[in-house]
Write a protein that holds these residues in place. Structure first.
Motif, PDB file in Angstrom:
ATOM      1  N   SER A  35      -2.975  -6.113 -10.388  1.00  0.00           N
ATOM      2  CA  SER A  35      -3.168  -5.175  -9.279  1.00  0.00           C
ATOM      3  C   SER A  35      -4.634  -4.835  -9.058  1.00  0.00           C
ATOM      4  CB  SER A  35      -2.386  -3.884  -9.535  1.00  0.00           C
ATOM      5  OG  SER A  35      -1.002  -4.137  -9.581  1.00  0.00           O
ATOM      6  N   LYS A  42      -7.037  -6.472  -6.122  1.00  0.00           N
ATOM      7  CA  LYS A  42      -6.835  -6.217  -4.696  1.00  0.00           C
ATOM      8  C   LYS A  42      -8.117  -6.250  -3.877  1.00  0.00           C
ATOM      9  CE  LYS A  42      -5.820  -2.371  -1.643  1.00  0.00           C
ATOM     10  NZ  LYS A  42      -5.506  -0.940  -1.560  1.00  0.00           N
ATOM     11  N   LYS A  43      -9.148  -5.564  -4.361  1.00  0.00           N
ATOM     12  CA  LYS A  43     -10.354  -5.376  -3.551  1.00  0.00           C
ATOM     13  C   LYS A  43     -11.145  -6.661  -3.324  1.00  0.00           C
ATOM     14  CE  LYS A  43     -13.480  -4.075  -7.348  1.00  0.00           C
ATOM     15  NZ  LYS A  43     -14.422  -3.051  -7.843  1.00  0.00           N
ATOM     16  N   GLN A  99       0.135  -6.016  -3.295  1.00  0.00           N
ATOM     17  CA  GLN A  99      -1.206  -5.849  -2.760  1.00  0.00           C
ATOM     18  C   GLN A  99      -1.273  -6.294  -1.290  1.00  0.00           C
ATOM     19  OE1 GLN A  99      -3.128  -4.093  -4.787  1.00  0.00           O
ATOM     20  NE2 GLN A  99      -1.251  -4.249  -5.977  1.00  0.00           N
ATOM     21  N   ASP A 119      -2.584  -4.003   1.760  1.00  0.00           N
ATOM     22  CA  ASP A 119      -3.699  -4.450   2.596  1.00  0.00           C
ATOM     23  C   ASP A 119      -3.330  -4.477   4.071  1.00  0.00           C
ATOM     24  OD1 ASP A 119      -5.264  -4.705   0.423  1.00  0.00           O
ATOM     25  OD2 ASP A 119      -5.078  -6.873   0.228  1.00  0.00           O
TER      26      ASP A 119
END
Length: 202
Positions: free
Chosen positions: A158, A161-162, A196, A200
Motif C-alpha cells: 500500500s 501508491k504515491k 490503491q 487514485d
C-alpha cells in the motif's frame, strides 16, 4: 496497479491468484531456482487457466532459441528476461518480452526508461530473494512504466501508491515455502495493491 504473482508451481496456486484478481502469473524456467518448473509442467497448468491472464516465463542466462521454444511449449504469453542480454537476443525472440533491471544503485532504475520494465533489487541469486529496493530512488522518477519487485508483501504494498508504478511483482512475500503460495497472503496482497487504484480514481 497491476499485480503479478510469480513462482507458480501448481494449478491450485494459479487459480488462487486469478480468483483474487491477479493480472499475471509467473513461471520460473531457471533450474537453479527453488521455484523451478519445467515447460511441460507449466503447460499442464496454463492449458487449464481462464483467458485474459498474462502467463509470464522467467529466464536466466538462456539463448533466444531456448526462450522461444520454452514459451511455445508452455503456452507462455510473455518472456521475462532476468539477465543482461545483448540486443541481438531480443531481435531473435518470437514472443513479447520484458527486461529486468537488477538495481544496485539509484541510477540503474532509469535504464530502458522508454520501455515497460521490471525493477528488482540486485542480489547474487536471481529472483525471489525478498530483498527490498530503496524507495527513495523513485522520488521524482516517472514510474508509470515500472513494475516493482523485491521484498513486497501485503503489509507494505500500500505504501507504493504515491509513486504511480504500473504494477508490482511478488513471489516470496506471499509464500508458505518456496513455490507454495499462502492463500491468505495472496488475497491480502492483491486486495491491498488493487485498492490503491480505487483511491487514485477518486
Amino acid at each position: 496497479m497491476r499485480v503479478k504473482i510469480c513462482g507458480i508451481t501448481s494449478y491450485e496456486d494459479a487459480m488462487t491468484a486469478i480468483k483474487a484478481g491477479a493480472d499475471a502469473l509467473g513461471f520460473v524456467f531457471y533450474e537453479q531456482s527453488p521455484r523451478y518448473i519445467s515447460p511441460l509442467e507449466a503447460r499442464n497448468i496454463i492449458k487449464k487457466l481462464p483467458p485474459f491472464v498474462e502467463k509470464v516465463a522467467l529466464f536466466v542466462n538462456s539463448d533466444a532459441q531456448i526462450i522461444n521454444s520454452y514459451c511455445q511449449e508452455a503456452g507462455a504469453t510473455l518472456a521475462q528476461i532476468h539477465f543482461e542480454a545483448p540486443q541481438k537476443l531480443y531481435e531473435q525472440l518470437f514472443v513479447p518480452y520484458i527486461k529486468v533491471i537488477r538495481a544496485k544503485e539509484a541510477k540503474d532504475i532509469e535504464q530502458y526508461s522508454d520501455e515497460y520494465r521490471l525493477v528488482d533489487a540486485y542480489c547474487e541469486s536471481y529472483g525471489g530473494s525478498g530483498k527490498r529496493l530503496n524507495l527513495e530512488w523513485f522520488d521524482g522518477i516517472d514510474c508509470s512504466k515500472i513494475i516493482l519487485a523485491g521484498g513486497l508483501d501485503a503489509s507494505n504494498v500500500s505504501s507504493l501508491k504515491k509513486y504511480g508504478f504500473y504494477g508490482v511483482d511478488v513471489s516470496s512475500g506471499v509464500e508458505i515455502s518456496h513455490g507454495k503460495k499462502d492463500v491468505f497472503k495472496v488475497r491480502e496482497f492483491i486486495k491491498n495493491a488493487k485498492q490503491q487504484v480505487l483511491i487514485d480514481d477518486k
